[in-house]
Scaffold this motif. Structure first.
Motif, PDB file in Angstrom:
ATOM      1  N   GLY A 415     -17.891  -2.563  12.071  1.00  0.00           N
ATOM      2  CA  GLY A 415     -16.884  -1.702  11.460  1.00  0.00           C
ATOM      3  C   GLY A 415     -15.476  -2.235  11.664  1.00  0.00           C
ATOM      4  N   VAL A 416     -15.177  -2.661  12.893  1.00  0.00           N
ATOM      5  CA  VAL A 416     -13.853  -3.222  13.170  1.00  0.00           C
ATOM      6  C   VAL A 416     -13.647  -4.512  12.383  1.00  0.00           C
ATOM      7  N   GLY A 417     -14.703  -5.336  12.275  1.00  0.00           N
ATOM      8  CA  GLY A 417     -14.593  -6.583  11.526  1.00  0.00           C
ATOM      9  C   GLY A 417     -14.252  -6.367  10.070  1.00  0.00           C
ATOM     10  N   VAL A 418     -14.869  -5.364   9.434  1.00  0.00           N
ATOM     11  CA  VAL A 418     -14.566  -5.050   8.036  1.00  0.00           C
ATOM     12  C   VAL A 418     -13.127  -4.552   7.907  1.00  0.00           C
ATOM     13  N   PHE A 419     -12.719  -3.668   8.813  1.00  0.00           N
ATOM     14  CA  PHE A 419     -11.359  -3.131   8.785  1.00  0.00           C
ATOM     15  C   PHE A 419     -10.320  -4.243   8.956  1.00  0.00           C
ATOM     16  N   VAL A 420     -10.555  -5.137   9.902  1.00  0.00           N
ATOM     17  CA  VAL A 420      -9.625  -6.241  10.141  1.00  0.00           C
ATOM     18  C   VAL A 420      -9.595  -7.192   8.953  1.00  0.00           C
ATOM     19  N   SER A 421     -10.720  -7.387   8.296  1.00  0.00           N
ATOM     20  CA  SER A 421     -10.741  -8.235   7.106  1.00  0.00           C
ATOM     21  C   SER A 421      -9.839  -7.665   6.010  1.00  0.00           C
ATOM     22  N   LEU A 422      -9.854  -6.348   5.839  1.00  0.00           N
ATOM     23  CA  LEU A 422      -8.973  -5.711   4.856  1.00  0.00           C
ATOM     24  C   LEU A 422      -7.506  -5.870   5.247  1.00  0.00           C
ATOM     25  N   LEU A 423      -7.201  -5.706   6.539  1.00  0.00           N
ATOM     26  CA  LEU A 423      -5.823  -5.874   6.986  1.00  0.00           C
ATOM     27  C   LEU A 423      -5.369  -7.334   6.849  1.00  0.00           C
ATOM     28  N   THR A 424      -6.287  -8.273   7.080  1.00  0.00           N
ATOM     29  CA  THR A 424      -5.961  -9.690   6.882  1.00  0.00           C
ATOM     30  C   THR A 424      -5.600  -9.957   5.432  1.00  0.00           C
ATOM     31  N   LEU A 425      -6.408  -9.414   4.537  1.00  0.00           N
ATOM     32  CA  LEU A 425      -6.131  -9.586   3.110  1.00  0.00           C
ATOM     33  C   LEU A 425      -4.780  -8.970   2.737  1.00  0.00           C
ATOM     34  N   MET A 426      -4.478  -7.801   3.290  1.00  0.00           N
ATOM     35  CA  MET A 426      -3.209  -7.157   3.007  1.00  0.00           C
ATOM     36  C   MET A 426      -2.035  -7.999   3.521  1.00  0.00           C
ATOM     37  N   THR A 427      -2.178  -8.568   4.722  1.00  0.00           N
ATOM     38  CA  THR A 427      -1.113  -9.401   5.296  1.00  0.00           C
ATOM     39  C   THR A 427      -0.877 -10.647   4.469  1.00  0.00           C
ATOM     40  N   LEU A 428      -1.952 -11.311   4.073  1.00  0.00           N
ATOM     41  CA  LEU A 428      -1.814 -12.523   3.268  1.00  0.00           C
ATOM     42  C   LEU A 428      -1.281 -12.217   1.873  1.00  0.00           C
ATOM     43  N   ALA A 429      -1.670 -11.055   1.316  1.00  0.00           N
ATOM     44  CA  ALA A 429      -1.142 -10.648   0.008  1.00  0.00           C
ATOM     45  C   ALA A 429       0.351 -10.344   0.090  1.00  0.00           C
ATOM     46  N   ARG A 430       0.800  -9.804   1.218  1.00  0.00           N
ATOM     47  CA  ARG A 430       2.226  -9.538   1.385  1.00  0.00           C
ATOM     48  C   ARG A 430       3.024 -10.841   1.353  1.00  0.00           C
ATOM     49  N   ILE A 431       2.516 -11.864   2.028  1.00  0.00           N
ATOM     50  CA  ILE A 431       3.175 -13.174   1.978  1.00  0.00           C
ATOM     51  C   ILE A 431       3.206 -13.688   0.541  1.00  0.00           C
ATOM     52  N   TRP A 432       2.094 -13.567  -0.138  1.00  0.00           N
ATOM     53  CA  TRP A 432       1.975 -14.034  -1.527  1.00  0.00           C
ATOM     54  C   TRP A 432       3.001 -13.349  -2.429  1.00  0.00           C
ATOM     55  N   ASN A 433       3.114 -12.047  -2.313  1.00  0.00           N
ATOM     56  CA  ASN A 433       4.037 -11.298  -3.176  1.00  0.00           C
ATOM     57  C   ASN A 433       5.493 -11.612  -2.852  1.00  0.00           C
ATOM     58  N   ARG A 434       5.840 -11.638  -1.574  1.00  0.00           N
ATOM     59  CA  ARG A 434       7.238 -11.809  -1.202  1.00  0.00           C
ATOM     60  C   ARG A 434       7.710 -13.241  -1.410  1.00  0.00           C
ATOM     61  N   VAL A 435       6.888 -14.197  -1.111  1.00  0.00           N
ATOM     62  CA  VAL A 435       7.319 -15.597  -1.182  1.00  0.00           C
ATOM     63  C   VAL A 435       7.275 -16.129  -2.604  1.00  0.00           C
ATOM     64  N   PHE A 436       6.253 -15.750  -3.377  1.00  0.00           N
ATOM     65  CA  PHE A 436       6.061 -16.387  -4.678  1.00  0.00           C
ATOM     66  C   PHE A 436       6.549 -15.554  -5.855  1.00  0.00           C
ATOM     67  N   TRP A 437       6.479 -14.236  -5.779  1.00  0.00           N
ATOM     68  CA  TRP A 437       6.736 -13.434  -6.974  1.00  0.00           C
ATOM     69  C   TRP A 437       8.029 -12.636  -6.930  1.00  0.00           C
ATOM     70  N   ARG A 438       8.602 -12.430  -5.759  1.00  0.00           N
ATOM     71  CA  ARG A 438       9.859 -11.706  -5.682  1.00  0.00           C
ATOM     72  C   ARG A 438      10.995 -12.566  -6.240  1.00  0.00           C
ATOM     73  N   LYS A 439      11.942 -11.942  -6.932  1.00  0.00           N
ATOM     74  CA  LYS A 439      13.097 -12.676  -7.442  1.00  0.00           C
ATOM     75  C   LYS A 439      14.011 -13.061  -6.287  1.00  0.00           C
ATOM     76  N   PRO A 440      14.595 -14.255  -6.348  1.00  0.00           N
ATOM     77  CA  PRO A 440      15.423 -14.719  -5.233  1.00  0.00           C
ATOM     78  C   PRO A 440      16.545 -13.760  -4.860  1.00  0.00           C
ATOM     79  N   GLU A 441      17.169 -13.116  -5.842  1.00  0.00           N
ATOM     80  CA  GLU A 441      18.280 -12.228  -5.514  1.00  0.00           C
ATOM     81  C   GLU A 441      17.832 -10.964  -4.792  1.00  0.00           C
ATOM     82  N   HIS A 442      16.520 -10.685  -4.810  1.00  0.00           N
ATOM     83  CA  HIS A 442      16.000  -9.509  -4.125  1.00  0.00           C
ATOM     84  C   HIS A 442      15.641  -9.784  -2.672  1.00  0.00           C
ATOM     85  N   ALA A 443      15.713 -11.054  -2.251  1.00  0.00           N
ATOM     86  CA  ALA A 443      15.432 -11.389  -0.860  1.00  0.00           C
ATOM     87  C   ALA A 443      16.534 -10.822   0.034  1.00  0.00           C
TER      88      ALA A 443
END
Length: 575
Positions: A415-443
């Protein structure tokens, strides 16, 4: 002569190449060539060992003409051969990556170069640890790789790297001292440091002594593997190193600690179980690691905490103490070395192209360097456990092993492994969204480089017409481009990580063979000790006879025909 007799070359060749490189310290081009050739040759040899070990049991090589348990023994089995090949693959990719970075940054001007020989010494130490058949040789392997890692971590001598190096050195010395004390206590208890001989003699010790020795080794290896609560040193040490060093450290060094824990649990102390302790260590490592990752703003620190968290998946499989659990661990370790290394290589490219590894300063990288978006996305989804990638397959294997055990501890880890896998995906998706898709002036704190536009209003510095090995200046700042060798090596390792999914079936079959040998330590002991090994078949037969109903408490005349006592002893007390 067997191909296994060449196994020591996996240690000797990098050391010889390192010595040659030290003599060529003013010729970096020759150093690069020698280093590349050495790792390629070693990789070819280790691949041959991997193929030869498929379907076979462990094979021991006695060095110096001294047979076990008195001489130095190297052991090749499925686990060690797989670790050798994977470590050489990532080492080769990182070396090409570092070579490209050095050429682009003009490192040829340095009067003395220590990177290449030190890097080869590190690889020799890793190989020695994977092949070691006795605890002291394992200790030597650890010390070789740790000594090399001190040098690599503090290269360039900046204040942050020196501070990180001091922390890393202090923690490593403490771990090494604990390991050395454990070796001394084990030798005092059983009179040997050969792992097969230890495994044969440990059952004769009192349970309390076994537990004490067991826990001391686990603490020493737990520091090296960065399990909670022995992992606090890692996020402050790895991110400060140069990008190639961070990549190889993240991929390899903690896995050597995990490898040592696997040997401890399956070979040295298979009957002195600490499964409940390992269960809680796995759960806390998973949770604390990912919670730390969620709070970080620097990408390299985020990935360092994710690295700690995913060590918990490996401890999870070890804690299950079943063949299926061990099979999943072997698969997951091989997968994680490749994926974690490739992610850190991508982050190094992002830092080089965007001028920072801080998410508050990065934005719009999808326009500036779209290929980096692809290179980040593939291993990130793999690490996050998205099907059909190998990360998903490895985690499913762990869940299946937990269901097979069926205890509440096993279900809790699942159960903890599944939960942590979801949080890992969320953390990596946050990097993906902020680094690649956010407009530079919004940083929040945008880098001026990212805010620069061309005549068409497109963000970022465009590099058409310039060499990949060049850099140009914008508003007094260096804008570094992506050398072809850095980009190519990263693409290659990301492709290897994706290819693990395609060969997941054969790799799982190979991991199953490795798990079968690991969970039957008598196979290892018989191969290493030979005629000096205990008679496991006879012991098993005697135990079976003692357990047979109606025989244990009914003595028979010594001269009665057909009785158990009249059977030859070498047949285990049976006709």
């Amino acid at each position: 002569m067997s191909i296994f007799d060449l196994a020591p070359a996996a240690i000797i060749l990098p050391l010889l190449a390192a010595g040659l490189n030290f003599t060529l310290y003013r010729r970096p081009t020759a150093q690069r060539l020698i280093s590349l050739i050495a790792i390629i040759v070693v990789l070819a040899l280790e691949s041959t060992l991997l193929i030869a070990s498929w379907g076979s049991g462990p094979v021991s090589i006695s060095l110096g003409g001294w047979a076990a348990p008195f001489g130095i023994v190297l052991v090749v089995d499925q686990l060690s051969s797989l670790m050798l090949v994977v470590s050489s693959v990532v080492s080769l990719a990182v070396l090409v990556y570092a070579t490209g970075q050095g050429l682009a940054d003009g490192d040829d001007d340095a009067p003395i170069s220590v990177f290449y020989p030190t890097y080869l010494v590190l690889l020799a130490g890793v190989s020695n640890a994977f092949l070691a058949g006795d605890l002291f040789n394992l200790y030597v392997g650890f010390e070789i790789l740790l000594t090399a890692s001190y040098v690599l971590l503090t290269m360039s001598g900046t204040a942050p790297r020196i501070r990180a190096g001091v922390t890393y050195t202090v923690v490593s010395v403490i771990s090494s001292l604990l390991f050395l004390m454990s070796i001394g206590m084990i030798y005092a208890a059983v009179g040997t440091v050969n792992m097969a001989d230890i495994a044969a003699k440990v059952p004769e010790l009192p349970p309390g002594t076994q537990l004490q020795l067991h826990l001391m080794l686990l603490v020493a290896f737990g520091i090296k593997a960065a399990v909670f609560p022995l992992s606090l040193w890692l996020p402050d040490s790895y991110p400060t190193a140069p990008a190639p060093v961070t990549a190889v450290f993240a991929g390899l060094l903690t896995k050597v600690g995990v490898y040592a824990i696997i040997r401890t649990e399956t070979l040295l102390f298979p009957d002195s179980r600490v499964d409940d302790l390992l269960t809680w260590v796995a759960i806390l490592t998973l949770v604390v690691g990912i919670l730390g990752a969620l709070t970080q703003g620097d990408i390299k620190r985020t990935l360092s905490f994710i690295l700690i968290s995913h060590i918990g998946y490996m401890i999870w499989g070890i804690a299950l103490a079943t063949p299926r659990g061990m099979m999943a661990v072997v698969f997951y370790v091989a997968h994680h070395i490749v994926i974690q290394t490739s992610l850190f290589m991508v982050i190094g490219l992002i830092e080089r192209r965007g001028g920072s590894a801080n998410m508050d300063r990065l934005a719009g990288m999808a326009r500036i360097a779209p290929i980096l978006g692809i290179l980040y996305f593939v291993p990130a989804m793999n690490l996050g456990g998205i099907p059909p990638f190998s990360g998903f397959i490895g985690k499913v294997g762990l869940i299946e092993a937990s269901v097979e055990v069926g205890s509440w501890q096993a279900y809790a880890m699942a159960g903890v492994g599944v939960f942590v896998s979801l949080l890992t995906l969320m953390t990596l998706a946050r990097i993906w969204n902020r680094v690649f898709w956010r407009k530079p002036e919004h940083a929040e704190f945008p880098d001026p480089i990212l805010l620069a536009t061309d005549e068409n209003g497109n963000y970022g510095i465009h590099t058409s017409g310039e060499s990949d090995a060049e850099s140009r200046r914008y508003r007094g700042r260096d804008v570094k481009l992506l050398p072809g060798s850095m980009l190519g090596s990263t693409i290659g390792l990301v492709a290897v990580g994706a290819a693990i999914t395609l060969v997941a079936g054969p790799l799982f079959a190979f991991s199953d063979q490795a798990a079968e040998n690991l969970t039957n330590p008598e196979i290892y002991i018989q191969e290493v000790l030979g005629d000096n090994a205990p008679d496991f078949a006879g012991d098993s037969a005697e135990a079976a006879d003692d357990a047979a109903p109606g025989t244990a408490d009914v003595p028979e005349p010594a001269d009665a025909p057909g009785t158990a006592d009249a059977a030859p002893a070498e047949n285990g007390g049976r006709e």
